[in-house]
Scaffold this motif. Sequence first.
Motif, PDB file in Angstrom:
ATOM      1  N   GLY A  75       0.783  -1.216   0.000  1.00 45.22           N
ATOM      2  CA  GLY A  75       0.000   0.000   0.000  1.00 45.22           C
ATOM      3  C   GLY A  75       0.821   1.275   0.000  1.00 45.22           C
ATOM      4  O   GLY A  75       1.993   1.297   0.396  1.00 45.22           O
ATOM      5  N   LEU A  76       0.178   2.341  -0.464  1.00 43.05           N
ATOM      6  CA  LEU A  76       0.761   3.680  -0.472  1.00 43.05           C
ATOM      7  C   LEU A  76      -0.077   4.683   0.305  1.00 43.05           C
ATOM      8  O   LEU A  76       0.454   5.647   0.849  1.00 43.05           O
ATOM      9  CB  LEU A  76       0.907   4.184  -1.912  1.00 43.05           C
ATOM     10  N   LEU A  77      -1.377   4.457   0.349  1.00 43.14           N
ATOM     11  CA  LEU A  77      -2.281   5.468   0.888  1.00 43.14           C
ATOM     12  C   LEU A  77      -1.989   5.773   2.341  1.00 43.14           C
ATOM     13  O   LEU A  77      -2.100   6.936   2.775  1.00 43.14           O
ATOM     14  CB  LEU A  77      -3.734   4.997   0.731  1.00 43.14           C
ATOM     15  N   GLN A  78      -1.593   4.787   3.139  1.00 44.30           N
ATOM     16  CA  GLN A  78      -1.312   5.054   4.554  1.00 44.30           C
ATOM     17  C   GLN A  78      -0.138   6.013   4.710  1.00 44.30           C
ATOM     18  O   GLN A  78      -0.141   6.877   5.597  1.00 44.30           O
ATOM     19  CB  GLN A  78      -1.053   3.744   5.315  1.00 44.30           C
ATOM     20  N   TYR A  79       0.875   5.894   3.849  1.00 40.98           N
ATOM     21  CA  TYR A  79       2.020   6.809   3.909  1.00 40.98           C
ATOM     22  C   TYR A  79       1.626   8.213   3.459  1.00 40.98           C
ATOM     23  O   TYR A  79       2.074   9.212   4.034  1.00 40.98           O
ATOM     24  CB  TYR A  79       3.167   6.281   3.053  1.00 40.98           C
ATOM     25  N   SER A 165      -6.523  -1.704  14.735  1.00 41.20           N
ATOM     26  CA  SER A 165      -7.212  -0.471  14.349  1.00 41.20           C
ATOM     27  C   SER A 165      -6.576   0.760  14.970  1.00 41.20           C
ATOM     28  O   SER A 165      -7.023   1.882  14.687  1.00 41.20           O
ATOM     29  CB  SER A 165      -8.688  -0.545  14.769  1.00 41.20           C
ATOM     30  N   HIS A 166      -5.554   0.601  15.805  1.00 38.66           N
ATOM     31  CA  HIS A 166      -4.874   1.730  16.417  1.00 38.66           C
ATOM     32  C   HIS A 166      -3.423   1.829  15.961  1.00 38.66           C
ATOM     33  O   HIS A 166      -2.587   2.415  16.656  1.00 38.66           O
ATOM     34  CB  HIS A 166      -4.954   1.632  17.944  1.00 38.66           C
ATOM     35  N   GLU A 167      -3.110   1.264  14.819  1.00 46.21           N
ATOM     36  CA  GLU A 167      -1.794   1.391  14.221  1.00 46.21           C
ATOM     37  C   GLU A 167      -1.874   2.289  12.995  1.00 46.21           C
ATOM     38  O   GLU A 167      -2.893   2.316  12.297  1.00 46.21           O
ATOM     39  CB  GLU A 167      -1.239   0.023  13.796  1.00 46.21           C
ATOM     40  N   THR A 168      -0.791   2.993  12.712  1.00 44.58           N
ATOM     41  CA  THR A 168      -0.728   3.808  11.494  1.00 44.58           C
ATOM     42  C   THR A 168      -0.252   2.912  10.354  1.00 44.58           C
ATOM     43  O   THR A 168       0.852   3.079   9.833  1.00 44.58           O
ATOM     44  CB  THR A 168       0.235   4.986  11.693  1.00 44.58           C
ATOM     45  N   SER A 169      -1.090   1.991   9.963  1.00 42.38           N
ATOM     46  CA  SER A 169      -0.680   0.967   9.004  1.00 42.38           C
ATOM     47  C   SER A 169      -1.731   0.815   7.919  1.00 42.38           C
ATOM     48  O   SER A 169      -2.824   1.394   7.975  1.00 42.38           O
ATOM     49  CB  SER A 169      -0.463  -0.371   9.713  1.00 42.38           C
ATOM     50  N   HIS A 170      -1.392  -0.010   6.936  1.00 45.99           N
ATOM     51  CA  HIS A 170      -2.320  -0.297   5.838  1.00 45.99           C
ATOM     52  C   HIS A 170      -3.555  -1.033   6.318  1.00 45.99           C
ATOM     53  O   HIS A 170      -4.605  -0.981   5.665  1.00 45.99           O
ATOM     54  CB  HIS A 170      -1.599  -1.136   4.778  1.00 45.99           C
ATOM     55  N   THR A 171      -3.467  -1.724   7.453  1.00 46.20           N
ATOM     56  CA  THR A 171      -4.602  -2.512   7.932  1.00 46.20           C
ATOM     57  C   THR A 171      -5.800  -1.626   8.241  1.00 46.20           C
ATOM     58  O   THR A 171      -6.932  -1.934   7.854  1.00 46.20           O
ATOM     59  CB  THR A 171      -4.188  -3.301   9.187  1.00 46.20           C
ATOM     60  N   ALA A 205      -9.635   3.549  -2.636  1.00 42.89           N
ATOM     61  CA  ALA A 205      -8.800   3.542  -1.431  1.00 42.89           C
ATOM     62  C   ALA A 205      -8.296   2.143  -1.115  1.00 42.89           C
ATOM     63  O   ALA A 205      -7.140   1.957  -0.708  1.00 42.89           O
ATOM     64  CB  ALA A 205      -9.598   4.094  -0.250  1.00 42.89           C
ATOM     65  N   LEU A 206      -9.124   1.138  -1.316  1.00 40.14           N
ATOM     66  CA  LEU A 206      -8.710  -0.240  -1.043  1.00 40.14           C
ATOM     67  C   LEU A 206      -7.603  -0.670  -1.993  1.00 40.14           C
ATOM     68  O   LEU A 206      -6.655  -1.373  -1.597  1.00 40.14           O
ATOM     69  CB  LEU A 206      -9.918  -1.168  -1.160  1.00 40.14           C
ATOM     70  N   ALA A 207      -7.691  -0.237  -3.252  1.00 38.35           N
ATOM     71  CA  ALA A 207      -6.639  -0.571  -4.208  1.00 38.35           C
ATOM     72  C   ALA A 207      -5.327   0.116  -3.855  1.00 38.35           C
ATOM     73  O   ALA A 207      -4.252  -0.493  -3.930  1.00 38.35           O
ATOM     74  CB  ALA A 207      -7.083  -0.182  -5.623  1.00 38.35           C
ATOM     75  N   LEU A 208      -5.392   1.389  -3.450  1.00 39.51           N
ATOM     76  CA  LEU A 208      -4.178   2.124  -3.097  1.00 39.51           C
ATOM     77  C   LEU A 208      -3.628   1.716  -1.736  1.00 39.51           C
ATOM     78  O   LEU A 208      -2.498   2.059  -1.408  1.00 39.51           O
ATOM     79  CB  LEU A 208      -4.454   3.628  -3.107  1.00 39.51           C
ATOM     80  N   ALA A 209      -4.427   1.000  -0.948  1.00 41.43           N
ATOM     81  CA  ALA A 209      -3.953   0.492   0.336  1.00 41.43           C
ATOM     82  C   ALA A 209      -3.332  -0.885   0.220  1.00 41.43           C
ATOM     83  O   ALA A 209      -3.077  -1.530   1.236  1.00 41.43           O
ATOM     84  CB  ALA A 209      -5.099   0.465   1.346  1.00 41.43           C
ATOM     85  N   GLY A 210      -3.108  -1.342  -0.995  1.00 44.70           N
ATOM     86  CA  GLY A 210      -2.407  -2.602  -1.192  1.00 44.70           C
ATOM     87  C   GLY A 210      -3.290  -3.808  -1.364  1.00 44.70           C
ATOM     88  O   GLY A 210      -2.789  -4.944  -1.311  1.00 44.70           O
ATOM     89  N   ALA A 211      -4.600  -3.623  -1.584  1.00 47.12           N
ATOM     90  CA  ALA A 211      -5.508  -4.764  -1.748  1.00 47.12           C
ATOM     91  C   ALA A 211      -6.400  -4.577  -2.970  1.00 47.12           C
ATOM     92  O   ALA A 211      -7.628  -4.591  -2.853  1.00 47.12           O
ATOM     93  CB  ALA A 211      -6.349  -4.959  -0.493  1.00 47.12           C
ATOM     94  N   PRO A 212      -5.811  -4.403  -4.164  1.00 47.69           N
ATOM     95  CA  PRO A 212      -6.661  -4.209  -5.351  1.00 47.69           C
ATOM     96  C   PRO A 212      -7.504  -5.429  -5.684  1.00 47.69           C
ATOM     97  O   PRO A 212      -8.637  -5.292  -6.141  1.00 47.69           O
ATOM     98  CB  PRO A 212      -5.645  -3.896  -6.453  1.00 47.69           C
TER      99      PRO A 212
END
Length: 564
Positions: A75-79, A165-171, A205-212
């Motif tokens: 993913g890229l969106l989280q960054y 759900s409290h991490e700054t991650s792609h999840t 957003a899901l695609a840019l978060a690494g799960a297209p």
Amino acid sequence: MNPPSPAIVAQNAVRSLPRWIMLLLCVAYILAGFVGREPWRDVDIAAFGYMQAMAQGSSTWTQPALDGLAPQAPGLLQYWLGAWALKLMPASLPPDLVARLPFMLLLGLALLCTWHAVFSLARTPGAQPVAFAFGGEASPTDYARAMADGGLLAILACLGLAQFSHETSHTLVQLSAVSTVFYAAAAMWWQPRRSAAAAMLGTLALALAGAPALAMVLALGAMVMALAVQTPKLQHRYSWAAWWMLSMAVASAAAWLFGQWENRLINPWVEGRDWQSVARLLMWFSWPAWLLALWALWRWRWQLREPKYNPHLLWPVWLWVVGAFCTIFTVEYDRALILALPGIATLAAFALPTFKRSLGALIDWMTLFFFTASAVTIWVVWISVQTGFPAKPAANVQRLAIGFEPSFALFPFLIATAATIGWILLVIWRTRRHRAAIWKSLAVPAGGTVLGWVLLMTLWLPMLDYGRSYAPHVQAVVRTVPAHVACVQTLGFQAGLQTAFRFHTRWELQRATSAVAAACEWMIATPSAWSAVDSESADQWRLEASVARPTERRDQLLVLRRAP
């Protein structure tokens, strides 16, 4: 012909949860875990490092890099979200807190979309309760609102939601995107414009978060549902199908443009997956909502035979199946199940109008004892660490976290006390008579989960930071290096450890190459990387110290100084 509904609900049972209580629960759950803590190890702090690199201009936005290290997480969106926050917010604020601000909003978005999805699905004809012969059944709008309250309580009650759900991650980005798509498909009948926007934004957003691939699967399911569901409320079904196809095309093109298409499926039998760990994960991650979801599938089993009339079952079941598939057949099996939580919570909500009083009482007492015992344990351990009585919990903490020094902070203590008082009031309310609200069986699980999370993130936060952050290990390394040293090179560091030394020290870090040729006089290396250095280069350095992580003695860093 759709079979009769198993839901029997009177009008006096669909009182809504007071909005201020719902808002308080959500705000407390969101803030606890985001505010006041150190960046946690691995995914959390590594993502923060890439966000800083983007915001400072040392990394491109399309190919993140940190001192030459590419991210391991998809993913890229989280960054992008964290980097935008760092660029827009004042520099006087703590950068790690600033990077978390968008993710607080994402968690709130996931909860909001889940509520609206359940509300929309509960308004469909197949989800309505049985009409009474002489009237008095719940009105459709009030019934849908009460069911949505139950769905929100159900997802808050899921134990597995708390950490990831409290991490700054792609999840978390993927969870909010899945919740948005879930809402878009559920609300096609009632809010077509908002649903259309949510469908496009969620899949993108899901695609840019690494799960297209997941975005394609969910959008395809929504398109099939738009074509297959038989209800007079849904108009222009072919236009909806075309819109879902357009959303898939846009998301697919964006994923291809930014290089997010990657095969992450595995063969679990070839990879040697630990099936006992998977089974335990499936048992506790969505507990107790999955028990209610299974009960809902049983009580609504006749409606499952006619899925085209019952999208309130078809859509959450599809999301649950997709999440379970990702759990078994993807690398990140421990994180993938979080994407199924909106669907599981929705099914749990539809179990509520089918409960008998005895079953509801059983759930209440089980969860009451479980969460009360958990809260008492947290308080007892905290008191032991602060006062030394009882002695055994404090001794266990010192054994597991060598060198940990407890401290008292008034504000977290007051928050923990207020949360505990709120729990006691909830228990008193739930044990009173005349409890007619349909969502009452999920009030105790949701309140207990929020209580436990708040207590952990207040009373136990110093201990958790000591065990889950790099700060104690970095500080132990700093104590072995003279204070005047300004330049240190690193060898064998991953992105998380590299970011930790940048965040917790003032050193200028230079990432060493395999030849170990750099200008810095001091070097910090991992044992595995140092063992791979050739003898000629190794002779140039002298080992000064081997520093172990306080909570894991096998995790060590080597401090070396260039030989004269």
